[in-house]
Design a protein around this motif. Structure first.
Motif, PDB file in Angstrom:
ATOM      1  N   ASP A 200      48.573  97.203  67.535  1.00 23.13           N
ATOM      2  CA  ASP A 200      47.361  97.903  67.988  1.00 23.13           C
ATOM      3  C   ASP A 200      47.621  98.790  69.201  1.00 23.13           C
ATOM      4  OD1 ASP A 200      45.838  96.853  66.033  1.00 23.13           O
ATOM      5  OD2 ASP A 200      45.013  95.211  67.237  1.00 23.13           O
ATOM      6  N   LYS A 201      48.662  98.507  69.925  1.00 24.42           N
ATOM      7  CA  LYS A 201      48.930  99.265  71.153  1.00 24.42           C
ATOM      8  C   LYS A 201      49.670 100.571  70.880  1.00 24.42           C
ATOM      9  CE  LYS A 201      48.647  95.391  74.317  1.00 24.42           C
ATOM     10  NZ  LYS A 201      49.361  94.102  74.284  1.00 24.42           N
ATOM     11  N   ARG A 202      50.101 100.785  69.646  1.00 25.05           N
ATOM     12  CA  ARG A 202      50.795 102.027  69.329  1.00 25.05           C
ATOM     13  C   ARG A 202      49.776 103.135  69.076  1.00 25.05           C
ATOM     14  NH1 ARG A 202      56.606 100.656  69.236  1.00 25.05           N
ATOM     15  NH2 ARG A 202      56.733 102.891  68.835  1.00 25.05           N
ATOM     16  N   ASP A 203      50.166 104.353  69.425  1.00 29.93           N
ATOM     17  CA  ASP A 203      49.312 105.531  69.254  1.00 29.93           C
ATOM     18  C   ASP A 203      49.397 106.005  67.802  1.00 29.93           C
ATOM     19  OD1 ASP A 203      48.073 107.959  69.207  1.00 29.93           O
ATOM     20  OD2 ASP A 203      49.098 108.766  70.963  1.00 29.93           O
ATOM     21  N   ARG A 204      48.326 105.763  67.038  1.00 34.64           N
ATOM     22  CA  ARG A 204      48.339 106.051  65.602  1.00 34.64           C
ATOM     23  C   ARG A 204      48.215 107.536  65.288  1.00 34.64           C
ATOM     24  NH1 ARG A 204      48.152 100.913  64.791  1.00 34.64           N
ATOM     25  NH2 ARG A 204      48.607 101.029  62.578  1.00 34.64           N
ATOM     26  N   ALA A 205      47.934 108.347  66.314  1.00 31.63           N
ATOM     27  CA  ALA A 205      47.772 109.792  66.091  1.00 31.63           C
ATOM     28  C   ALA A 205      49.117 110.517  66.165  1.00 31.63           C
ATOM     29  CB  ALA A 205      46.809 110.367  67.125  1.00 31.63           C
ATOM     30  N   LEU A 206      50.149 109.777  66.558  1.00 31.34           N
ATOM     31  CA  LEU A 206      51.469 110.373  66.774  1.00 31.34           C
ATOM     32  C   LEU A 206      52.470 109.781  65.784  1.00 31.34           C
ATOM     33  CD1 LEU A 206      53.008 112.238  68.793  1.00 31.34           C
ATOM     34  CD2 LEU A 206      53.407 110.192  70.181  1.00 31.34           C
ATOM     35  N   VAL A 207      53.122 110.646  65.003  1.00 32.57           N
ATOM     36  CA  VAL A 207      54.082 110.158  64.006  1.00 32.57           C
ATOM     37  C   VAL A 207      55.436 110.828  64.220  1.00 32.57           C
ATOM     38  CG1 VAL A 207      54.656 110.070  61.542  1.00 32.57           C
ATOM     39  CG2 VAL A 207      52.304 109.663  62.282  1.00 32.57           C
ATOM     40  N   CYS A 208      56.435 110.030  64.446  1.00 34.28           N
ATOM     41  CA  CYS A 208      57.794 110.544  64.633  1.00 34.28           C
ATOM     42  C   CYS A 208      58.549 110.430  63.310  1.00 34.28           C
ATOM     43  CB  CYS A 208      58.490 109.730  65.721  1.00 34.28           C
ATOM     44  SG  CYS A 208      60.177 110.248  66.040  1.00 34.28           S
ATOM     45  N   VAL A 209      58.987 111.546  62.763  1.00 34.76           N
ATOM     46  CA  VAL A 209      59.646 111.573  61.462  1.00 34.76           C
ATOM     47  C   VAL A 209      61.160 111.518  61.658  1.00 34.76           C
ATOM     48  CG1 VAL A 209      60.030 112.915  59.358  1.00 34.76           C
ATOM     49  CG2 VAL A 209      57.760 112.876  60.438  1.00 34.76           C
ATOM     50  N   VAL A 210      61.775 110.463  61.128  1.00 33.80           N
ATOM     51  CA  VAL A 210      63.228 110.321  61.256  1.00 33.80           C
ATOM     52  C   VAL A 210      63.864 110.221  59.879  1.00 33.80           C
ATOM     53  CG1 VAL A 210      63.170 109.211  63.533  1.00 33.80           C
ATOM     54  CG2 VAL A 210      63.044 107.802  61.462  1.00 33.80           C
ATOM     55  N   SER A 211      65.169 110.434  59.857  1.00 32.20           N
ATOM     56  CA  SER A 211      65.882 110.412  58.597  1.00 32.20           C
ATOM     57  C   SER A 211      66.131 108.987  58.102  1.00 32.20           C
ATOM     58  CB  SER A 211      67.198 111.178  58.779  1.00 32.20           C
ATOM     59  OG  SER A 211      68.085 110.894  57.748  1.00 32.20           O
TER      60      SER A 211
ATOM     61  N   GLU B  18      59.874 104.139  75.583  1.00 31.34           N
ATOM     62  CA  GLU B  18      58.805 105.007  76.082  1.00 31.34           C
ATOM     63  C   GLU B  18      57.930 105.520  74.946  1.00 31.34           C
ATOM     64  OE1 GLU B  18      58.078 106.044  79.231  1.00 31.34           O
ATOM     65  OE2 GLU B  18      59.734 105.065  80.276  1.00 31.34           O
ATOM     66  N   TYR B  19      58.472 105.602  73.776  1.00 32.48           N
ATOM     67  CA  TYR B  19      57.714 106.160  72.660  1.00 32.48           C
ATOM     68  C   TYR B  19      56.707 105.137  72.171  1.00 32.48           C
ATOM     69  CZ  TYR B  19      56.527 108.228  68.187  1.00 32.48           C
ATOM     70  OH  TYR B  19      55.833 108.755  67.131  1.00 32.48           O
ATOM     71  N   LYS B  20      55.452 105.536  72.082  1.00 31.75           N
ATOM     72  CA  LYS B  20      54.399 104.593  71.709  1.00 31.75           C
ATOM     73  C   LYS B  20      53.724 104.940  70.384  1.00 31.75           C
ATOM     74  CE  LYS B  20      51.303 102.767  74.318  1.00 31.75           C
ATOM     75  NZ  LYS B  20      50.114 102.883  75.197  1.00 31.75           N
ATOM     76  N   GLY B  21      54.190 106.009  69.738  1.00 31.95           N
ATOM     77  CA  GLY B  21      53.566 106.407  68.470  1.00 31.95           C
ATOM     78  C   GLY B  21      54.106 105.609  67.291  1.00 31.95           C
ATOM     79  N   LEU B  22      53.807 106.078  66.103  1.00 34.52           N
ATOM     80  CA  LEU B  22      54.313 105.461  64.882  1.00 34.52           C
ATOM     81  C   LEU B  22      55.497 106.276  64.347  1.00 34.52           C
ATOM     82  CD1 LEU B  22      50.950 104.555  63.056  1.00 34.52           C
ATOM     83  CD2 LEU B  22      52.239 103.225  64.746  1.00 34.52           C
TER      84      LEU B  22
ATOM     85  N   VAL C 125      46.118 111.793  62.069  1.00 37.62           N
ATOM     86  CA  VAL C 125      47.388 112.156  62.695  1.00 37.62           C
ATOM     87  C   VAL C 125      47.207 113.471  63.455  1.00 37.62           C
ATOM     88  CG1 VAL C 125      49.815 112.724  62.321  1.00 37.62           C
ATOM     89  CG2 VAL C 125      48.702 111.003  60.874  1.00 37.62           C
ATOM     90  N   ALA C 126      47.448 113.434  64.757  1.00 38.56           N
ATOM     91  CA  ALA C 126      47.269 114.632  65.585  1.00 38.56           C
ATOM     92  C   ALA C 126      48.581 115.399  65.733  1.00 38.56           C
ATOM     93  CB  ALA C 126      46.743 114.245  66.968  1.00 38.56           C
ATOM     94  N   GLU C 127      49.688 114.654  65.733  1.00 35.97           N
ATOM     95  CA  GLU C 127      50.975 115.312  65.939  1.00 35.97           C
ATOM     96  C   GLU C 127      52.077 114.646  65.131  1.00 35.97           C
ATOM     97  OE1 GLU C 127      52.221 115.646  70.028  1.00 35.97           O
ATOM     98  OE2 GLU C 127      54.247 116.311  69.473  1.00 35.97           O
ATOM     99  N   VAL C 128      52.905 115.504  64.524  1.00 33.19           N
ATOM    100  CA  VAL C 128      54.089 115.023  63.805  1.00 33.19           C
ATOM    101  C   VAL C 128      55.317 115.532  64.545  1.00 33.19           C
ATOM    102  CG1 VAL C 128      55.432 115.230  61.677  1.00 33.19           C
ATOM    103  CG2 VAL C 128      52.957 114.894  61.545  1.00 33.19           C
TER     104      VAL C 128
END
Lengths: 208, 208
Positions: free
Chosen positions: A85-96, A109-113, A146-149
């Motif tokens: 619940d503490k992660r920022d659901r509007a932020l998605v980091c796309v990795v390989s 430091e990264y708190k998004g998904l 999702v606000a930011e990818v």
């Protein structure tokens, strides 16, 4: 000498050892000689230790699946990050790769998904956009919230191509699309970046 | 940035993956990072392939034992070499490890039997003569029928010490005791010798 000569009588290892050498040889970076060394190490273990090792190999695949949301490898779906619940659901980091998630997590430091592509678009290796988890990312964005990818694929030709492809795909949608900043040495691998470099990349991310 | 900061939420891999990384880390020459790479390779296998791999690890230990005669690793005791009627039973080549048997077999010229010590005498590592298969070698010689014992331990301090120890132990017995000839580079490993060098060592063996 009379004790020498004649056809070769015995050239390889007992079948169970030979089979293990073949399995170890399939591992990346492990040649026949290294595989022999590893197999003979296993023979120095107790039978219960070897059984435990074998079970760990089978269980790693059997007891994990892909998270239904982010496609990361997990034992429970949704995964620990997606459930938090503490992660920022509007932020998605796309990795390989799943390993890249661990690298970003190490910045602390990264708190998004996340969203794990399981590869990159690679015409050379016959990997099309359909062969990586891009459709599921698009569906996730279309669902809203999702606000930011952040596109965090490796800074090489295939990683850049994949990032650009996703950026174009997401352009019609009301979402900010960013790319990790320079800071990761070009040609290097995200997985091996130190925390500071990776953190700087995160902070300096730019619009794509 | 507001999206960063806060305590680390998720630092490692799912438990089944973590357990496999720990197992791979135990292998010789495999560090944490390599172990991760190998574990993630296993996750790219199908479940049945991973199960087969795991079974190979367990089976290599479970389905092998030491040959009752020569102490080599085998799936059937006595082993294929000891059971082979065409081998010269009067000749016994004493090696440190099972891998060394395979190296000598690759010369395709040696027709005698073997005795595998499973180590060398090493005060530094706390390995006494009782910790290697010397008693079983002595018993074999005392039983009779052995005309020559070739000491083929590695040409380093511990290998030489072990050879000398065995030579003294066998001195009262009516058996010829020889040592592999120079030819193997000093400090090198028997396991990695090419066939020609090893064959020359066999042919030039000298009384000890």
């Amino acid at each position: 000498m009379t004790t020498y000569g004649g056809p070769p009588a015995f050239g390889s290892f007992p079948a169970p050892v030979e089979r293990l050498i073949v399995q170890f040889s399939k591992l990346p970076g492990i040649g026949r000689k290294s595989a022999q060394r590893l197999a003979f190490f296993v023979l120095t273990l107790s039978e219960s230790e070897a059984a435990e090792f074998g079970e760990a190999v089978a269980a790693a695949k059997r007891d994990t699946r892909l998270c239904e949301t982010c496609m990361n490898i997990t034992d429970v779906s949704p995964c620990a990050v997606c459930r938090n619940d503490k992660r920022d659901r509007a932020l998605v980091c796309v990795v390989s790769m799943p390993q890249d998630v661990a690298a970003v997590e190490r910045t602390r430091e990264y708190k998004g998904l996340y969203h794990v592509l399981h590869g990159v678009i690679s015409p050379m290796s016959g990997k099309s956009p359909d062969d990586v988890e891009i459709a599921s990312l698009l569906a996730r964005v279309q669902k809203g919230g999702v606000a930011e990818v952040i596109l965090a694929t490796d800074p090489d030709t295939e990683g850049d191509t994949t990032a650009l492809y996703i950026a174009r795909l997401l352009a019609p949608h009301p979402v900010r699309v960013t790319r990790l900043a320079y800071g990761i040495p070009i040609g290097g691998r995200l997985e091996y970046s130190d925390e500071t470099t990776l953190l700087r990349s995160l902070e300096g991310r730019r619009e794509l």
